[in-house]
Motif scaffolding. Sequence first.
Motif: not given
Length: 243
Positions: A10-26
Amino acid sequence: MPSLTMGIKVVLCSGRPLAGVKPYLEAIGIQGDNQYAITYNGSVVSSVSGRTLVALGLSNKTYRAIDQYAQAHHLPYNVLDENSQIYTSNRDVNWVTVVQARENLAGIYVRTPDELPTDFTIVKAVFVGEAAALDQQEPGVKARFGNDFYVVRAAANFLEIMNPDANKGSGLKNLAENLGLAPENIMAFGDEQNDIPMFDYAGTAVAMGNGSEAAKAHADYITASNDDDGIAKALDQLVFAQH
């Protein structure tokens, strides 16, 4: 979860930077140096631990040109650097920029280009504001920057400028090649115009039921909306039912 029980990454692909997707990754348990995220609309491909595979940015000269355009056209904007920080020269910071900063767990640096180092570079720039105002400004922005850069309406309140080689499709291709995966092994989910390059690369493209008509036109399959468990329903039908 699927990535562990069925060999699905599963790979999140987002317009946000990494800091913005980390809560979802966690939240979904994706961690470690062998798990990945595609961020900044494909400008950066990295492991979720922060190891960079691909980084495509914009020069200080381009940053200054974008700032000058924004000032001349009274167009609110901000830029993001490689550390997920947000900068704007707008003294009256637009509400969309404030929301961005909150979502990305970042502060807002109010700076003009001359207040930053001469070697300051950015990953992407974002013109922001009300949808109707961006509708009016979009043709002019594309006329000015579209021949040299990737310009995309990422959402109603975002009109973004990036490196010409950066988009979600190229980011996905770079990661797939690094992992030895062919397009037919990839299923992509999305809902907006910035997802179209990813849809065009992936073997199976799934548009959300609440997605834009432009995104749906490039999809192989249209699932239910975000609020109606659209991703889970598509996986049940297209993946799990086959095993």
